[in-house]
Design a protein around this motif. Structure first.
Motif, PDB file in Angstrom:
ATOM      1  N   ASP A 159       4.896 -16.625   2.185  1.00 13.13           N
ATOM      2  CA  ASP A 159       5.510 -16.349   3.491  1.00 13.13           C
ATOM      3  C   ASP A 159       5.772 -14.851   3.645  1.00 13.13           C
ATOM      4  OD1 ASP A 159       7.328 -16.547   1.417  1.00 13.13           O
ATOM      5  OD2 ASP A 159       8.905 -17.487   2.617  1.00 13.13           O
ATOM      6  N   HIS A 160       6.235 -14.194   2.576  1.00 14.17           N
ATOM      7  CA  HIS A 160       6.416 -12.745   2.624  1.00 14.17           C
ATOM      8  C   HIS A 160       5.061 -12.042   2.768  1.00 14.17           C
ATOM      9  CE1 HIS A 160      10.616 -13.222   1.471  1.00 14.17           C
ATOM     10  NE2 HIS A 160      10.226 -13.995   0.480  1.00 14.17           N
ATOM     11  N   ALA A 161       4.035 -12.596   2.120  1.00 16.56           N
ATOM     12  CA  ALA A 161       2.690 -12.027   2.244  1.00 16.56           C
ATOM     13  C   ALA A 161       2.197 -12.108   3.681  1.00 16.56           C
ATOM     14  CB  ALA A 161       1.731 -12.758   1.307  1.00 16.56           C
ATOM     15  N   LEU A 162       2.480 -13.201   4.372  1.00 17.88           N
ATOM     16  CA  LEU A 162       2.092 -13.330   5.778  1.00 17.88           C
ATOM     17  C   LEU A 162       2.770 -12.275   6.640  1.00 17.88           C
ATOM     18  CD1 LEU A 162       2.064 -17.198   6.420  1.00 17.88           C
ATOM     19  CD2 LEU A 162       0.102 -15.653   6.276  1.00 17.88           C
ATOM     20  N   PHE A 163       4.042 -11.952   6.310  1.00 18.04           N
ATOM     21  CA  PHE A 163       4.758 -10.923   7.067  1.00 18.04           C
ATOM     22  C   PHE A 163       4.053  -9.573   6.920  1.00 18.04           C
ATOM     23  CE2 PHE A 163       8.023  -7.692   7.699  1.00 18.04           C
ATOM     24  CZ  PHE A 163       8.662  -8.138   8.847  1.00 18.04           C
ATOM     25  N   VAL A 164       3.660  -9.233   5.690  1.00 22.70           N
ATOM     26  CA  VAL A 164       2.975  -7.964   5.439  1.00 22.70           C
ATOM     27  C   VAL A 164       1.618  -7.950   6.144  1.00 22.70           C
ATOM     28  CG1 VAL A 164       1.977  -6.485   3.647  1.00 22.70           C
ATOM     29  CG2 VAL A 164       4.178  -7.612   3.257  1.00 22.70           C
ATOM     30  N   LEU A 165       0.912  -9.063   6.129  1.00 26.23           N
ATOM     31  CA  LEU A 165      -0.364  -9.143   6.851  1.00 26.23           C
ATOM     32  C   LEU A 165      -0.163  -8.950   8.349  1.00 26.23           C
ATOM     33  CD1 LEU A 165      -2.306 -12.071   5.114  1.00 26.23           C
ATOM     34  CD2 LEU A 165      -2.929  -9.644   5.182  1.00 26.23           C
ATOM     35  N   GLY A 166       0.947  -9.496   8.876  1.00 21.79           N
ATOM     36  CA  GLY A 166       1.248  -9.293  10.291  1.00 21.79           C
ATOM     37  C   GLY A 166       1.461  -7.825  10.613  1.00 21.79           C
ATOM     38  N   LEU A 167       2.131  -7.110   9.711  1.00 16.38           N
ATOM     39  CA  LEU A 167       2.309  -5.665   9.908  1.00 16.38           C
ATOM     40  C   LEU A 167       0.966  -4.949   9.874  1.00 16.38           C
ATOM     41  CD1 LEU A 167       5.454  -4.890   7.701  1.00 16.38           C
ATOM     42  CD2 LEU A 167       5.358  -5.328  10.162  1.00 16.38           C
ATOM     43  N   PHE A 168       0.105  -5.352   8.961  1.00 16.62           N
ATOM     44  CA  PHE A 168      -1.229  -4.747   8.857  1.00 16.62           C
ATOM     45  C   PHE A 168      -2.012  -4.931  10.155  1.00 16.62           C
ATOM     46  CE2 PHE A 168      -5.745  -5.568   8.063  1.00 16.62           C
ATOM     47  CZ  PHE A 168      -6.146  -4.334   7.554  1.00 16.62           C
ATOM     48  N   LEU A 169      -1.990  -6.148  10.698  1.00 16.06           N
ATOM     49  CA  LEU A 169      -2.757  -6.430  11.914  1.00 16.06           C
ATOM     50  C   LEU A 169      -2.187  -5.686  13.122  1.00 16.06           C
ATOM     51  CD1 LEU A 169      -3.395 -10.263  11.522  1.00 16.06           C
ATOM     52  CD2 LEU A 169      -5.026  -8.394  11.199  1.00 16.06           C
ATOM     53  N   GLY A 170      -0.892  -5.425  13.126  1.00 17.13           N
ATOM     54  CA  GLY A 170      -0.276  -4.770  14.276  1.00 17.13           C
ATOM     55  C   GLY A 170      -0.318  -3.257  14.245  1.00 17.13           C
ATOM     56  N   ALA A 171      -0.796  -2.680  13.149  1.00 15.26           N
ATOM     57  CA  ALA A 171      -0.801  -1.218  13.018  1.00 15.26           C
ATOM     58  C   ALA A 171      -2.037  -0.620  13.683  1.00 15.26           C
ATOM     59  CB  ALA A 171      -0.758  -0.829  11.543  1.00 15.26           C
ATOM     60  N   ARG A 172      -1.825   0.396  14.525  1.00 16.24           N
ATOM     61  CA  ARG A 172      -2.946   1.096  15.154  1.00 16.24           C
ATOM     62  C   ARG A 172      -3.306   2.354  14.382  1.00 16.24           C
ATOM     63  NH1 ARG A 172      -1.065   0.749  21.523  1.00 16.24           N
ATOM     64  NH2 ARG A 172      -0.374  -1.431  21.446  1.00 16.24           N
ATOM     65  N   ARG A 173      -2.382   2.789  13.543  1.00 21.01           N
ATOM     66  CA  ARG A 173      -2.624   3.975  12.723  1.00 21.01           C
ATOM     67  C   ARG A 173      -2.118   3.700  11.310  1.00 21.01           C
ATOM     68  NH1 ARG A 173       0.425   8.256  16.608  1.00 21.01           N
ATOM     69  NH2 ARG A 173       2.076   6.767  16.075  1.00 21.01           N
ATOM     70  N   ILE A 174      -2.780   4.294  10.334  1.00 21.18           N
ATOM     71  CA  ILE A 174      -2.389   4.095   8.937  1.00 21.18           C
ATOM     72  C   ILE A 174      -0.959   4.566   8.711  1.00 21.18           C
ATOM     73  CG2 ILE A 174      -2.895   4.679   6.541  1.00 21.18           C
ATOM     74  CD1 ILE A 174      -4.947   2.869   7.858  1.00 21.18           C
ATOM     75  N   ARG A 175      -0.580   5.674   9.321  1.00 26.01           N
ATOM     76  CA  ARG A 175       0.773   6.191   9.097  1.00 26.01           C
ATOM     77  C   ARG A 175       1.826   5.251   9.671  1.00 26.01           C
ATOM     78  NH1 ARG A 175       1.086  11.579  12.960  1.00 26.01           N
ATOM     79  NH2 ARG A 175       0.983  10.535  14.991  1.00 26.01           N
ATOM     80  N   ASP A 176       1.483   4.529  10.768  1.00 25.78           N
ATOM     81  CA  ASP A 176       2.423   3.536  11.303  1.00 25.78           C
ATOM     82  C   ASP A 176       2.642   2.421  10.289  1.00 25.78           C
ATOM     83  OD1 ASP A 176       2.519   5.005  13.604  1.00 25.78           O
ATOM     84  OD2 ASP A 176       1.232   3.670  14.772  1.00 25.78           O
ATOM     85  N   LEU A 177       1.549   1.951   9.681  1.00 26.12           N
ATOM     86  CA  LEU A 177       1.644   0.886   8.695  1.00 26.12           C
ATOM     87  C   LEU A 177       2.503   1.319   7.510  1.00 26.12           C
ATOM     88  CD1 LEU A 177       0.828  -1.879   7.613  1.00 26.12           C
ATOM     89  CD2 LEU A 177      -1.274  -0.830   6.729  1.00 26.12           C
ATOM     90  N   LEU A 178       2.279   2.543   7.022  1.00 25.01           N
ATOM     91  CA  LEU A 178       3.070   3.046   5.903  1.00 25.01           C
ATOM     92  C   LEU A 178       4.542   3.169   6.283  1.00 25.01           C
ATOM     93  CD1 LEU A 178       0.675   5.800   4.486  1.00 25.01           C
ATOM     94  CD2 LEU A 178       1.081   3.497   3.586  1.00 25.01           C
ATOM     95  N   LEU A 179       4.814   3.600   7.514  1.00 22.08           N
ATOM     96  CA  LEU A 179       6.198   3.724   7.991  1.00 22.08           C
ATOM     97  C   LEU A 179       6.871   2.358   8.035  1.00 22.08           C
ATOM     98  CD1 LEU A 179       8.385   5.625   9.214  1.00 22.08           C
ATOM     99  CD2 LEU A 179       7.421   5.081  11.464  1.00 22.08           C
ATOM    100  N   TRP A 180       6.174   1.346   8.552  1.00 24.82           N
ATOM    101  CA  TRP A 180       6.762   0.006   8.655  1.00 24.82           C
ATOM    102  C   TRP A 180       7.002  -0.613   7.278  1.00 24.82           C
ATOM    103  CZ3 TRP A 180       2.605  -1.736  12.733  1.00 24.82           C
ATOM    104  CH2 TRP A 180       2.858  -1.071  13.929  1.00 24.82           C
ATOM    105  N   VAL A 181       6.033  -0.466   6.391  1.00 26.44           N
ATOM    106  CA  VAL A 181       6.197  -1.025   5.044  1.00 26.44           C
ATOM    107  C   VAL A 181       7.364  -0.351   4.328  1.00 26.44           C
ATOM    108  CG1 VAL A 181       5.117  -1.268   2.778  1.00 26.44           C
ATOM    109  CG2 VAL A 181       3.794  -1.747   4.843  1.00 26.44           C
ATOM    110  N   THR A 182       7.510   0.964   4.538  1.00 20.61           N
ATOM    111  CA  THR A 182       8.648   1.678   3.945  1.00 20.61           C
ATOM    112  C   THR A 182       9.975   1.148   4.496  1.00 20.61           C
ATOM    113  OG1 THR A 182       7.328   3.690   3.659  1.00 20.61           O
ATOM    114  CG2 THR A 182       9.732   3.932   3.618  1.00 20.61           C
ATOM    115  N   GLY A 183      10.030   0.935   5.835  1.00 17.59           N
ATOM    116  CA  GLY A 183      11.235   0.382   6.451  1.00 17.59           C
ATOM    117  C   GLY A 183      11.541  -1.009   5.940  1.00 17.59           C
ATOM    118  N   PHE A 184      10.506  -1.829   5.776  1.00 17.21           N
ATOM    119  CA  PHE A 184      10.675  -3.183   5.231  1.00 17.21           C
ATOM    120  C   PHE A 184      11.219  -3.116   3.806  1.00 17.21           C
ATOM    121  CE2 PHE A 184       8.609  -7.000   3.195  1.00 17.21           C
ATOM    122  CZ  PHE A 184       9.415  -7.944   3.818  1.00 17.21           C
TER     123      PHE A 184
END
Length: 376
Positions: free
Chosen positions: A208-233
């Motif tokens: 279930d946590h893996a699905l959350f991370v995959l959702g963040l991956f799919l919603g990212a338009r830029r690599i730096r956005d994805l890194l920012l969200w994962v850091t916040g998580f």
């Protein structure tokens, strides 16, 4: 605002008053006894600030019947065992905050603390053996202010166990006679074991946590956005994982698991509903705030897994940090695999239509089904 209202509603029962929390120390003395020191705010136990102030003015508080009654209730509520055998606590001294002004007793912003000292003899048949497992539980027979900051100390070898508990929660085991081990000997085993446990609590156990991370991956338009969200998580779940591991927060799985499923569905649905032309900067910072809040909830989920796993009496902080490192390694592995599988689509003009929308729809359906199962 409904998301923030829900999070606020759920967090109300978990709030703790750290400034007037109860502090209890169990210390092994040189004469095969254990001293229990209880530092506590007696405002509720005495029926209010006025009564507390009047009792504090007594020249010999240990002779006052209300104080003796409180001491007896603390004794009855303090279940201290060695190898399963209960210890009999005897009151030694009482120290009330006599020097404080009356305003401190009646103010809602001050917490006068009193100190009770009890003594218990270690049973003779336990002293020659090699293990003496101490456990402590503080029950609802007394109004302990929570959290209860417990410290069990072995003075000769300078070892200790420190935890935050709530009422009726049993402490971890602490062996009074365990041999001293150096940091160099114990740390590598603790780190490797708990890093591995952190990894497998995401892959494969925490899908279930893996699905959350995959959702963040799919919603990212830029690599730096994805890194920012994962850091916040990461920041979010690190805070609540640490607090829950210390016992400062305890929330039932009945509450946490549906919220984790909700967080997965929320991210997936937001991926689908977000217009392709939406301002990138605005959506990035909005999502960061949402991800941090949901990270706090996921941290409580990780804490439930840790509660089942347990912590060693020694090397608690090493175990906590290494478990968190394992979680992060698993998250980065998920992102790396997602890039390897879908990376060639990332800059494609059909990325959203052929990957983001159908992928998020599948994640949302799984999450909603999971949430319904947890609720019903």
């Amino acid at each position: 605002m409904s998301l923030f209202s829900l999070i606020w509603f759920v967090s109300i029962p978990t709030q703790a008053h750290l400034l007037n929390m109860t502090r209890i120390t169990l210390q092994q003395g040189p004469n095969q006894n254990i001293a229990m020191t209880v530092v506590i705010d007696l405002t509720r136990a005495t029926g209010g600030g006025e009564n507390y102030f009047q009792l504090a003015q007594s020249a010999s508080p240990i002779l006052q019947q209300p104080i003796l009654d409180i001491a007896q209730r603390i004794q009855a509520a303090s279940l201290i065992t060695i190898n399963g055998q209960g210890l009999r606590l005897n009151l030694v001294s009482v120290n009330l905050p006599q020097s404080l002004p009356k305003e401190d007793f009646t103010s809602s912003l001050a917490w006068p603390m009193s100190t009770f000292v009890f003594n218990a003899a270690i049973p003779v048949d336990l002293t020659p053996i090699e293990t003496a497992i101490v456990k402590a539980t503080f029950t609802s027979q007394f109004e302990f202010e929570e959290p209860i900051a417990l410290s069990i100390q072995q003075t000769a070898q300078k070892r200790s166990l420190n935890r935050w508990l709530v009422r009726n929660q049993q402490s971890p085991s602490f062996d009074l006679y365990a041999p001293t081990t150096s940091l160099e000997e114990s740390t590598p085993n603790v780190w490797s074991e708990y890093i591995w446990q952190g990894i497998i609590h995401i892959l494969p156990k925490g899908w279930d946590h893996a699905l959350f991370v995959l959702g963040l991956f799919l919603g990212a338009r830029r690599i730096r956005d994805l890194l920012l969200w994962v850091t916040g998580f990461t920041l979010g779940h690190t805070v609540t994982l640490g607090l829950a591991a210390y016992g400062a927060i305890e929330v039932s799985p009945v509450i946490i698991e549906p919220i984790i499923a909700l967080s997965i569905a929320w991210i997936a649905i937001e991926n689908i509903s977000q217009p392709a032309t939406n301002n990138v900067q605005t959506s990035t910072w909005w999502r960061l705030g949402v991800v941090v809040i949901f990270g706090l909830m996921h941290g409580l989920g990780f804490a439930l897994a840790l509660k089942e796993l347990g912590f060693p009496a020694q090397g608690f902080m090493s175990a906590l940090i290494s478990f968190n490192i394992g979680v992060e390694l698993a998250q980065l592995t998920i992102i790396a695999i997602a890039f390897m599988v879908l990376g060639h689509w990332y800059k494609n003009k059909h990325w959203r239509a052929r990957v983001v929308v159908p992928g998020s729809a599948i994640i949302a359906c799984i999450a909603i089904s999971l949430m319904v199962l947890h609720i019903y």
